[in-house]
Motif scaffolding. Structure first.
Motif, PDB file in Angstrom:
ATOM      1  N   GLU A   1      -1.894  12.621 -10.029  1.00 25.75           N
ATOM      2  CA  GLU A   1      -2.262  11.723  -8.870  1.00 25.75           C
ATOM      3  C   GLU A   1      -3.748  11.459  -8.887  1.00 25.75           C
ATOM      4  O   GLU A   1      -4.092  10.576  -8.311  1.00 25.75           O
ATOM      5  N   SER A   2      -4.511  12.241  -9.635  1.00 25.63           N
ATOM      6  CA  SER A   2      -5.944  12.364  -9.656  1.00 25.63           C
ATOM      7  C   SER A   2      -6.292  10.906 -10.355  1.00 25.63           C
ATOM      8  O   SER A   2      -5.379  10.128 -11.164  1.00 25.63           O
ATOM      9  N   ASP A   3      -7.450  10.412 -10.103  1.00 32.00           N
ATOM     10  CA  ASP A   3      -7.883   9.063 -10.551  1.00 32.00           C
ATOM     11  C   ASP A   3      -8.195   9.284 -12.066  1.00 32.00           C
ATOM     12  O   ASP A   3      -8.221  10.636 -12.512  1.00 32.00           O
ATOM     13  N   ALA A   4      -7.803   8.294 -12.893  1.00 33.58           N
ATOM     14  CA  ALA A   4      -7.875   8.315 -14.354  1.00 33.58           C
ATOM     15  C   ALA A   4      -9.217   8.826 -14.747  1.00 33.58           C
ATOM     16  O   ALA A   4      -9.398   9.622 -16.043  1.00 33.58           O
ATOM     17  N   LYS A   5     -10.442   8.322 -13.879  1.00 37.08           N
ATOM     18  CA  LYS A   5     -11.649   8.996 -14.402  1.00 37.08           C
ATOM     19  C   LYS A   5     -11.828  10.428 -14.373  1.00 37.08           C
ATOM     20  O   LYS A   5     -12.515  11.022 -15.078  1.00 37.08           O
ATOM     21  N   ASP A   6     -10.977  10.947 -13.201  1.00 35.73           N
ATOM     22  CA  ASP A   6     -11.211  12.623 -13.004  1.00 35.73           C
ATOM     23  C   ASP A   6     -10.699  13.485 -14.164  1.00 35.73           C
ATOM     24  O   ASP A   6     -10.878  14.451 -14.203  1.00 35.73           O
ATOM     25  N   THR A   7      -9.449  12.698 -14.844  1.00 38.22           N
ATOM     26  CA  THR A   7      -8.784  13.363 -15.645  1.00 38.22           C
ATOM     27  C   THR A   7      -9.237  13.263 -17.257  1.00 38.22           C
ATOM     28  O   THR A   7      -8.781  13.844 -18.121  1.00 38.22           O
ATOM     29  N   LEU A   8     -10.440  12.427 -17.447  1.00 40.92           N
ATOM     30  CA  LEU A   8     -10.890  12.040 -18.740  1.00 40.92           C
ATOM     31  C   LEU A   8     -11.463  13.370 -19.373  1.00 40.92           C
ATOM     32  O   LEU A   8     -11.292  13.604 -20.575  1.00 40.92           O
ATOM     33  N   THR A   9     -12.206  14.116 -18.864  1.00 39.18           N
ATOM     34  CA  THR A   9     -12.818  15.664 -19.396  1.00 39.18           C
ATOM     35  C   THR A   9     -11.684  16.470 -19.986  1.00 39.18           C
ATOM     36  O   THR A   9     -11.614  16.776 -21.093  1.00 39.18           O
ATOM     37  N   THR A  10     -10.671  16.387 -18.920  1.00 37.42           N
ATOM     38  CA  THR A  10      -9.371  17.356 -18.917  1.00 37.42           C
ATOM     39  C   THR A  10      -8.629  16.735 -20.393  1.00 37.42           C
ATOM     40  O   THR A  10      -8.295  17.482 -21.570  1.00 37.42           O
ATOM     41  N   LEU A  11      -8.540  15.571 -20.466  1.00 35.14           N
ATOM     42  CA  LEU A  11      -8.047  14.920 -21.522  1.00 35.14           C
ATOM     43  C   LEU A  11      -8.603  14.948 -22.977  1.00 35.14           C
ATOM     44  O   LEU A  11      -8.064  15.355 -23.974  1.00 35.14           O
ATOM     45  N   ARG A  12     -10.087  14.717 -22.712  1.00 34.30           N
ATOM     46  CA  ARG A  12     -10.557  15.079 -24.160  1.00 34.30           C
ATOM     47  C   ARG A  12     -10.500  16.390 -24.543  1.00 34.30           C
ATOM     48  O   ARG A  12     -10.428  16.573 -25.704  1.00 34.30           O
TER      49      ARG A  12
ATOM     50  N   CYS B   1      -7.189   9.876 -32.014  1.00 35.41           N
ATOM     51  CA  CYS B   1      -6.080  10.493 -31.125  1.00 35.41           C
ATOM     52  C   CYS B   1      -6.260   9.924 -29.677  1.00 35.41           C
ATOM     53  O   CYS B   1      -7.270   9.467 -29.213  1.00 35.41           O
ATOM     54  N   VAL B   2      -4.848   9.643 -29.331  1.00 33.05           N
ATOM     55  CA  VAL B   2      -4.909   8.817 -28.162  1.00 33.05           C
ATOM     56  C   VAL B   2      -4.596   9.728 -26.930  1.00 33.05           C
ATOM     57  O   VAL B   2      -3.929  10.802 -27.102  1.00 33.05           O
ATOM     58  N   THR B   3      -5.273   9.400 -25.771  1.00 31.48           N
ATOM     59  CA  THR B   3      -4.818  10.069 -24.726  1.00 31.48           C
ATOM     60  C   THR B   3      -4.238   9.036 -23.661  1.00 31.48           C
ATOM     61  O   THR B   3      -4.638   7.920 -23.521  1.00 31.48           O
ATOM     62  N   LEU B   4      -3.196   9.339 -22.681  1.00 30.69           N
ATOM     63  CA  LEU B   4      -2.619   8.463 -21.705  1.00 30.69           C
ATOM     64  C   LEU B   4      -2.771   9.184 -20.512  1.00 30.69           C
ATOM     65  O   LEU B   4      -2.273  10.336 -20.318  1.00 30.69           O
ATOM     66  N   HIS B   5      -3.120   8.524 -19.442  1.00 30.64           N
ATOM     67  CA  HIS B   5      -3.117   8.912 -17.954  1.00 30.64           C
ATOM     68  C   HIS B   5      -2.009   8.142 -17.251  1.00 30.64           C
ATOM     69  O   HIS B   5      -1.999   6.770 -17.311  1.00 30.64           O
ATOM     70  N   VAL B   6      -1.034   8.596 -16.548  1.00 29.83           N
ATOM     71  CA  VAL B   6      -0.122   7.984 -15.810  1.00 29.83           C
ATOM     72  C   VAL B   6      -0.116   8.380 -14.367  1.00 29.83           C
ATOM     73  O   VAL B   6      -0.068   9.534 -14.044  1.00 29.83           O
ATOM     74  N   ASN B   7      -0.118   7.282 -13.495  1.00 30.65           N
ATOM     75  CA  ASN B   7      -0.262   7.807 -12.167  1.00 30.65           C
ATOM     76  C   ASN B   7       1.354   7.650 -11.571  1.00 30.65           C
ATOM     77  O   ASN B   7       2.066   6.499 -11.815  1.00 30.65           O
ATOM     78  N   PRO B   8       1.707   8.737 -11.053  1.00 29.28           N
ATOM     79  CA  PRO B   8       3.053   8.788 -10.720  1.00 29.28           C
ATOM     80  C   PRO B   8       3.473   7.963  -9.684  1.00 29.28           C
ATOM     81  O   PRO B   8       4.621   7.499  -9.439  1.00 29.28           O
TER      82      PRO B   8
ATOM     83  N   ARG C   1       2.487   3.938 -11.229  1.00 32.58           N
ATOM     84  CA  ARG C   1       2.844   3.921 -12.566  1.00 32.58           C
ATOM     85  C   ARG C   1       1.998   3.197 -13.519  1.00 32.58           C
ATOM     86  O   ARG C   1       2.216   2.891 -14.572  1.00 32.58           O
ATOM     87  N   LYS C   2       0.675   3.173 -12.972  1.00 32.02           N
ATOM     88  CA  LYS C   2      -0.508   2.764 -13.836  1.00 32.02           C
ATOM     89  C   LYS C   2      -0.784   3.511 -15.034  1.00 32.02           C
ATOM     90  O   LYS C   2      -0.792   4.669 -14.742  1.00 32.02           O
ATOM     91  N   THR C   3      -0.913   3.077 -16.300  1.00 29.77           N
ATOM     92  CA  THR C   3      -1.239   3.818 -17.314  1.00 29.77           C
ATOM     93  C   THR C   3      -2.626   3.352 -17.743  1.00 29.77           C
ATOM     94  O   THR C   3      -3.013   2.198 -17.982  1.00 29.77           O
ATOM     95  N   VAL C   4      -3.463   4.357 -18.286  1.00 26.84           N
ATOM     96  CA  VAL C   4      -4.709   4.269 -18.767  1.00 26.84           C
ATOM     97  C   VAL C   4      -4.823   5.032 -20.167  1.00 26.84           C
ATOM     98  O   VAL C   4      -4.622   6.242 -20.391  1.00 26.84           O
ATOM     99  N   CYS C   5      -4.998   4.160 -21.359  1.00 26.13           N
ATOM    100  CA  CYS C   5      -5.039   4.652 -22.618  1.00 26.13           C
ATOM    101  C   CYS C   5      -6.371   4.757 -22.996  1.00 26.13           C
ATOM    102  O   CYS C   5      -7.156   3.728 -23.026  1.00 26.13           O
ATOM    103  N   ARG C   6      -6.786   5.623 -23.697  1.00 24.79           N
ATOM    104  CA  ARG C   6      -8.019   5.678 -24.493  1.00 24.79           C
ATOM    105  C   ARG C   6      -7.870   6.543 -25.622  1.00 24.79           C
ATOM    106  O   ARG C   6      -6.680   7.484 -25.763  1.00 24.79           O
ATOM    107  N   THR C   7      -8.631   6.578 -26.644  1.00 22.20           N
ATOM    108  CA  THR C   7      -8.767   7.270 -27.857  1.00 22.20           C
ATOM    109  C   THR C   7     -10.121   8.145 -28.098  1.00 22.20           C
ATOM    110  O   THR C   7     -11.110   7.564 -27.417  1.00 22.20           O
ATOM    111  N   PHE C   8      -9.987   9.132 -28.641  1.00 18.46           N
ATOM    112  CA  PHE C   8     -11.061   9.699 -29.084  1.00 18.46           C
ATOM    113  C   PHE C   8     -11.312  10.038 -30.604  1.00 18.46           C
ATOM    114  O   PHE C   8     -10.299  10.431 -31.254  1.00 18.46           O
TER     115      PHE C   8
END
Length: 432
Positions: free
Chosen positions: A90-101, A127-134, A137-144
């Motif tokens: 439920e966290s904002d996609a920006k807030d999970t970016l560091t964790t996903l990286r 490599c791909v990272t995907l954040h989903v808001n439960p 259901r919005k998805t934010v897809c980024r790559t590193f």
């Protein structure tokens, strides 16, 4: 424009199911195939619950997610790999970016540490990272770019599509394996054996990479398209052969003092999958060779990870001691009954199929039944025990060995016979 990900619609249903069951942040792996043009995501699996987690799984455990990815990577045949990670939060996609990286770099570093094949210039390193808001259901897809420690997030296109798995081509072959690895004198058993085997397997992997691959009995030009890949909604299986030329060695290259040897012998079944978007012979050969190297290395590593006898290090070396073991055989399980893709697991001789269905559930979150498993590609190795005593030498010692092998071990090893799987034989020599 960032990379484009074509995603099997079953993945959308799986992620939606996880959203409805959310009880804290959920992490998992994205599995599929990377190509220069685009990537294909064919399945996902959540990270198993860590019963030893101090906070009950309320935070993301980077080491736990990475270990899960390592185990899953071993279960993927050629052409399938861990493409990245997802998180449902439920966290904002920006807030999970560091964790996903952190997750995607940790996962890639651990998986790549077990690879013995040489990366190619055209390999995709994003490599791909995907954040989903439960809730939304919005998805934010980024790559590193995991090969660049300073890589920053790049936006990527995430598109669901039906039938992504329906018409992939399957390339398969059987290959005989015959490795002899010398062990140093006075070695620390587990660590040094692991190092020796890994180094020898690297040499063998280079041999595999130099091998000549025949597809349907022919050596095809690298840029030629596989005909099977042009047939839609039809399962196409292509037979391949790999011709290996042994390295030329001289006595000066191989004579050395050693405390024993490890022999890995048998035949393995290798399989690789290619998406039907005009697959080329060069890609089929690359994926098949990588699968051959990976499946052998995985089995050897699994045997080393089995509990060793506590008295092995301290046992006397006054006579030859030999130990034979069956390496696990490969068993396949379809990803979907309507498509050609499959995953695999490795079955030791004392395991039943029910234990494998349990692992498919735990590692890949797949509800596989025993009748779904294909255990016919490889037959469990038959190990013939041989006892050696000081009073009576085994008959094998009188047989002539290949000269370069004899230089390694001094006397003949006890016999380990594999039918259509692999067998490993470990022998220790008396101190001279």
């Amino acid at each position: 424009m960032g990379r484009s990900y074509i995603v099997e619609d079953d993945v959308e249903g799986y992620l939606s199911k996880l959203c409805s069951q959310l009880a804290g942040p959920v992490t998992g792996l994205l599995i599929g195939q990377s190509t220069v043009q685009r990537d294909f995501v064919v399945m996902t699996t959540r990270t198993p619950q860590n019963d030893e987690s101090a906070d009950g799984g309320k935070s993301v455990d980077k080491e736990w997610v990475s270990e899960h990815a390592r185990q899953v990577s071993r279960m993927l045949p050629g052409g399938l790999s861990v493409l990245g990670v997802f998180i449902i939060s439920e966290s904002d996609a920006k807030d999970t970016l560091t964790t996903l990286r952190q997750l995607v770099f940790s996962v890639e570093n651990l998986i790549s540490s077990e690879r013995l094949w040489t990366p190619a210039d055209d390999d995709v390193t994003d490599c791909v990272t995907l954040h989903v808001n439960p809730k939304t259901r919005k998805t934010v897809c980024r790559t590193f770019d995991v090969k660049d420690p300073k890589s920053v997030a790049k936006p990527a296109d995430w598109k669901y599509q039906s039938g992504v798995c329906s018409s992939w081509a399957t390339v398969s072959c059987c290959l005989s394996v015959d490795l002899m690895v010398p062990l140093p004198e006075n070695m620390a058993f587990t660590r040094n054996m692991d190092d020796c085997l890994k180094e020898e397997l690297k040499v063998w992997a280079q041999q595999i990479e130099r091998g000549v691959c025949l597809i349907d009995g022919k050596k095809l030009p690298e840029d030629s398209e596989l005909k099977a890949g042009q047939k839609k909604n039809v399962r196409q299986t292509i037979s391949a052969q790999l011709l290996i030329t042994p390295d030329v060695q001289t006595a000066a290259d191989v004579v050395q003092r050693c405390g024993g040897c490890v022999s890995v012998r048998g035949a393995i079944h290798s399989r690789a999958f290619l998406h039907s978007n005009k697959p080329k012979a060069k890609l089929a050969e690359k994926l098949l060779k990588r699968d051959i190297v990976s499946t052998v290395a995985t089995r050897v590593q699994m045997l080393l990870e089995e509990p060793q006898k506590q008295n092995e290090e301290n046992k006397g070396r006054k006579q030859m001691a030999s130990e034979q073991s069956c390496l696990p055989r490969r068993v396949f399980c379809p990803v979907k009954s309507t498509g050609p893709l499959s995953v695999c697991d490795y079955q030791f001789s004392d395991e039943g199929l029910s234990e494998m269905t349990d692992r498919f559930k735990e590692m890949l979150d797949m509800d596989a039944a025993e009748e779904d498993l294909d255990a016919t590609c490889e037959i469990i190795a038959e190990v013939i025990e041989s006892e050696a005593t000081e009073e009576e030498e085994p008959a094998e010692e009188n047989e002539m060995l290949d000269p370069w092998r004899n230089n390694y071990i001094g006397v003949a090893m006890a016999t380990a016979v594999a039918l259509l799987a692999l067998a490993a034989s470990i022998m220790y020599l008396s101190d001279v």
